[in-house]
Design a protein around this motif. Structure first.
Motif, PDB file in Angstrom:
ATOM      1  N   ILE A 243      63.763  59.879  69.920  1.00 58.49           N
ATOM      2  CA  ILE A 243      64.382  59.153  71.034  1.00 58.49           C
ATOM      3  C   ILE A 243      63.415  59.092  72.216  1.00 58.49           C
ATOM      4  CG2 ILE A 243      66.186  59.358  72.810  1.00 58.49           C
ATOM      5  CD1 ILE A 243      68.113  60.163  70.537  1.00 58.49           C
ATOM      6  N   GLU A 244      62.712  60.193  72.419  1.00 59.57           N
ATOM      7  CA  GLU A 244      61.722  60.215  73.502  1.00 59.57           C
ATOM      8  C   GLU A 244      60.635  59.163  73.255  1.00 59.57           C
ATOM      9  OE1 GLU A 244      60.845  64.319  74.189  1.00 59.57           O
ATOM     10  OE2 GLU A 244      59.217  63.845  75.581  1.00 59.57           O
ATOM     11  N   PRO A 268      48.602  61.417  73.974  1.00 62.55           N
ATOM     12  CA  PRO A 268      48.203  62.736  74.478  1.00 62.55           C
ATOM     13  C   PRO A 268      49.315  63.454  75.246  1.00 62.55           C
ATOM     14  CG  PRO A 268      46.520  61.087  74.948  1.00 62.55           C
ATOM     15  CD  PRO A 268      47.703  60.342  74.426  1.00 62.55           C
ATOM     16  N   GLU A 269      50.160  62.664  75.909  1.00 63.86           N
ATOM     17  CA  GLU A 269      51.256  63.269  76.658  1.00 63.86           C
ATOM     18  C   GLU A 269      52.253  63.952  75.712  1.00 63.86           C
ATOM     19  OE1 GLU A 269      52.313  60.593  79.840  1.00 63.86           O
ATOM     20  OE2 GLU A 269      54.332  61.499  79.803  1.00 63.86           O
ATOM     21  N   ARG A 273      53.439  67.832  75.309  1.00 61.56           N
ATOM     22  CA  ARG A 273      54.851  68.222  75.399  1.00 61.56           C
ATOM     23  C   ARG A 273      55.303  68.977  74.149  1.00 61.56           C
ATOM     24  NH1 ARG A 273      57.678  62.630  76.988  1.00 61.56           N
ATOM     25  NH2 ARG A 273      56.167  62.112  78.609  1.00 61.56           N
ATOM     26  N   TYR A 274      54.707  68.646  73.013  1.00 61.86           N
ATOM     27  CA  TYR A 274      55.088  69.282  71.738  1.00 61.86           C
ATOM     28  C   TYR A 274      53.892  70.080  71.212  1.00 61.86           C
ATOM     29  CZ  TYR A 274      59.288  66.416  71.836  1.00 61.86           C
ATOM     30  OH  TYR A 274      60.491  65.848  72.194  1.00 61.86           O
ATOM     31  N   ILE A 283      51.760  61.219  65.664  1.00 61.19           N
ATOM     32  CA  ILE A 283      52.392  60.716  66.899  1.00 61.19           C
ATOM     33  C   ILE A 283      52.132  59.216  67.044  1.00 61.19           C
ATOM     34  CG2 ILE A 283      52.361  60.825  69.420  1.00 61.19           C
ATOM     35  CD1 ILE A 283      51.506  63.783  69.165  1.00 61.19           C
ATOM     36  N   GLU A 284      50.869  58.835  66.846  1.00 59.42           N
ATOM     37  CA  GLU A 284      50.499  57.436  67.053  1.00 59.42           C
ATOM     38  C   GLU A 284      51.256  56.514  66.091  1.00 59.42           C
ATOM     39  OE1 GLU A 284      46.317  56.735  67.500  1.00 59.42           O
ATOM     40  OE2 GLU A 284      46.545  54.585  67.052  1.00 59.42           O
TER      41      GLU A 284
END
Ligand SMILES: [Zn+2]
Length: 299
Positions: A243-244, A268-269, A273-274, A283-284
């Motif tokens: 959701i984030e 990177p953010e 955070r994780y 992530i990407e």
């Protein structure tokens, strides 16, 4: 047992470890992944009459280990094998069970295996010689029985539910629920401190929806595809992360940022955070999936 002992003594980290089972409920075992990439959590569920194996590990070398473990723990009970999804590290040891166990998959998963199995062997073989070697002898085997939606297996004094939740991680995702013990084998729909793999046919928005449905199953114990066994908070964590990503990508889309720009700034953010989660390269993929859908389903 000799073959099991010698293959684990070989020491490849990509082999499921015999004799490491955790009993997460009476007669319900997990051979843990030890947080090794390309090793899944493997489930072995005993009933009075039968044993259900959930996932096999990658290649017949793993399939043989898991089969021997099922025999050791199950004491010769008849065996079912089911797979959480068709990915190589989860299901491509199934040939070790063929002819001896009843293989039960959902129909979509069986089709996906037939259509994409070979392609995934080729893809995974590029991950390194050790992976290629494990996959080289793989024969893709089709199930003995298929179902649609959901089905139940009576193991004798214990009923387990196999249920399709396709379209999130793969088309043929399946979970295994033990309703009485409230144990859920979630496959890669839920991971513990690994970034979810939103790759290929996966869909971020569908995944969020699926996680809400999984939560409604009311499990108290969740066996993720990868990472430590934990409670239902794992499902919520996975959903909160997606959701984030969804909401941040939607905001960036409204600002007119293209996918590369969002990946460069948000990637990177999220990584920081994780920080305790592994495999940040995924992530990407999640960012690009939501971006390609125009920040979909964020309204
Ligand atoms: Zn997977």
């Amino acid at each position: 047992m000799t073959e099991t002992d010698s293959s684990t003594a070989g020491g490849s980290p990509l082999l499921v470890r015999a004799g490491t089972e955790q009993e997460i409920a009476p007669g319900v075992y997990v051979l843990p992944d030890r947080r090794v990439n390309l090793v899944p959590n493997v489930g072995i569920v005993l009933g009075d009459d039968a044993v259900l194996v959930v996932d096999t590990g990658m290649g017949p070398a793993n399939g043989e280990i898991v089969r021997a473990e099922a025999r050791r723990l199950g004491g010769g009970r008849r065996t079912y094998l089911t797979l959480t999804h068709f990915h190589p590290e989860h299901g491509f040891g199934a040939q070790s069970f063929a002819g001896e166990a009843e293989l039960v998959y959902n129909r979509v998963q069986a089709e996906e295996l037939a259509e994409s199995g070979r392609e995934f062997i080729e893809l995974f073989a590029t991950f390194g010689p050790e992976v290629a070697e494990l996959l080289e002898p793989v024969e893709l085997v089709q199930p003995d029985t298929t179902y649609e939606g959901r089905t139940e297996l009576d193991l004798g004094g214990r009923t387990v539910r196999l249920q399709e939740f396709g379209g999130a991680h793969t088309r043929g995702d399946q979970v295994v629920l033990l309703p009485d013990e409230r144990v859920l084998f979630a496959g890669d729909l839920v991971e513990n401190r690994f970034f979810p793999i939103v790759f290929g046919v996966a869909s971020g928005p569908a995944w969020i929806e699926t996680l809400s449905q999984l939560e409604e199953l009311g499990a108290a114990t969740v066996v993720p595809g990868h990472g430590e066994v934990a409670g239902p908070e794992l499902i919520a964590q996975q959903r909160d992360y997606l959701i984030e990503v969804r909401d941040e990508v939607a905001a960036a889309v409204r600002r007119g940022e293209d996918a590369d720009a969002v990946a460069a700034s948000l990637g990177p953010e999220l990584r920081s955070r994780y920080a305790s989660w592994d495999n940040p390269e995924w992530i990407e993929f999640a960012i690009r999936d939501f971006h390609a859908r125009g920040g979909a389903a964020s309204a």
